[in-house]
Design an enzyme around this catalytic site. Sequence first.
Site, PDB file in Angstrom:
ATOM      1  N   ARG A 292       0.833  -1.210   0.000  1.00 34.32           N
ATOM      2  CA  ARG A 292       0.000   0.000   0.000  1.00 34.32           C
ATOM      3  C   ARG A 292       0.864   1.255   0.000  1.00 34.32           C
ATOM      4  O   ARG A 292       0.653   2.167  -0.808  1.00 34.32           O
ATOM      5  CB  ARG A 292      -0.908   0.000   1.241  1.00 34.32           C
ATOM      6  N   ARG A 293       1.844   1.310   0.907  1.00 32.77           N
ATOM      7  CA  ARG A 293       2.734   2.473   0.946  1.00 32.77           C
ATOM      8  C   ARG A 293       3.558   2.568  -0.333  1.00 32.77           C
ATOM      9  O   ARG A 293       3.739   3.651  -0.886  1.00 32.77           O
ATOM     10  CB  ARG A 293       3.668   2.371   2.154  1.00 32.77           C
TER      11      ARG A 293
ATOM     12  N   ARG B 258      13.825  -2.378  12.119  1.00 29.49           N
ATOM     13  CA  ARG B 258      13.711  -1.481  10.966  1.00 29.49           C
ATOM     14  C   ARG B 258      14.465  -0.175  11.219  1.00 29.49           C
ATOM     15  O   ARG B 258      15.128   0.350  10.319  1.00 29.49           O
ATOM     16  CB  ARG B 258      12.231  -1.215  10.659  1.00 29.49           C
TER      17      ARG B 258
ATOM     18  N   CYS C 253      -2.229  -8.648   1.801  1.00 27.22           N
ATOM     19  CA  CYS C 253      -0.908  -8.059   1.561  1.00 27.22           C
ATOM     20  C   CYS C 253      -0.595  -7.885   0.084  1.00 27.22           C
ATOM     21  O   CYS C 253       0.315  -7.133  -0.267  1.00 27.22           O
ATOM     22  CB  CYS C 253       0.168  -8.931   2.205  1.00 27.22           C
TER      23      CYS C 253
ATOM     24  N   ARG D 156      11.576  -5.602   6.375  1.00 22.50           N
ATOM     25  CA  ARG D 156      10.843  -6.469   7.294  1.00 22.50           C
ATOM     26  C   ARG D 156      11.490  -6.418   8.669  1.00 22.50           C
ATOM     27  O   ARG D 156      12.566  -5.884   8.853  1.00 22.50           O
ATOM     28  CB  ARG D 156      10.850  -7.920   6.772  1.00 22.50           C
TER      29      ARG D 156
END
Length: 321
Positions: free
Chosen positions: A131-132, A155, A242, A149
Site C-alpha cells: 500500500r505504501r 527497521r 498483503c 521487514r
Amino acid sequence: MTTTALRIASRESPLAMVQSEWAAAQLRMFHPGLEVSIIGMTTKGDQILDKPLAQIGGKGLFIKELEVAIEEDRADIAVHSMKDVPMVMPPGFSLITVGLREDIRDAFVSNKYGGLDELPAGAIVGTSSLRRESQIRHFYPGLKIAPLRGNVNTRLRKLDDGEFDAVILAAAGLKRLGFGARIRNTLDTNRFIPAVAQGALGIEYATDRADVPRLLAPFINPATKAMVDAERAFGRRLSASCDVPLGATATVEGARLSLSGFVATPDGSRRIAAIETGAMTDADVIGTALAERLLADGAEDILASLLALAGRTLAPPSRAV
C-alpha cells in the site's frame, strides 16, 4: 460463573508486548481482582523475515499461533494491531475493537531528510507495505523502494546502519514504543491513505466465551469501533490482503462518519480514490458502499488481475463478516 483469571496470548515483539500490557492494565483497572497474565509467543510471521508477507501467507501468519493457543485452552484472548488482522475471522473466533485509536498516519523517518519532498531522485525508501509502495510510486516516481521487514526496532536499526535514506512506518507503533522523536514528518492522509484500521487495537477470543465481551465492554470506544467497522467492511468487500494495494481511513464528527478509501496498482500508475459519508451507526453500510463505488470506477479490473496472480478471487457482495 465469575471470571477470575484471563490469559493474554501475545507476539513477543516489543510493540506487541506493549499493546498487551496496555490491555492487561485496562482489564485490571475495570475489574479489580481479575488475575491477568501475558503469554509471549513467536509467530511464523516473526520468524520469516527474508520474504514479503504476500509470498508467505499474508498478515494471518502473525496471529495463527495465538489462535491455536486459544483453541487449545492455553490462552483466553489475544491482542492485535487491527491492521494486521485478516478481514474475515476464522470460524469460532470473534474480534472486538478496544480503546481510543492512536495516530492513524504513516510516519517518515530519516536521519538525513525532513520529508519525502526533500529526498533526491534515486533515494532509497524502505517499506514493508505494498500500500505504501504504490502510493509513493504514484506521487514520487523518482524514488526507489526497497523491502523492509522485522519489528520496529530492527527497521530503525537498518535505517541507522545506512541501508536506506528513509523508512516509512506506522506512527502509532513508533509512539507506543516511545520512538515518537524519530518521526521527522507524517504523510498527508489526503494523499497517503493509511491501512485499514491502522492505529487501532483489537482483542480476539473464542466465540463461545460469552464472558469476554462483558469484560471488554468498559473500554470499548464507540467512535473508534465505528471507524474500524467501516474500514474493515470496505476491506472485506475488496478482499484486502498483503497482495492488494488499498487503504481506508474514517473520521467521526458528532454522529456522522466519513470514509476515504483507495485502490491502486502496485506500480502506482493507476490509483482510484473516493469518499463516502453517512451516519456513524451505519458504519458497515458506508464501508461496503465505498468499496462498491470504487469497483464501479475501475477498481474491479485492478483487483481482478492482482487476485488472479495470487490465486484468489474478489469476494462477493454477500460475504459474511
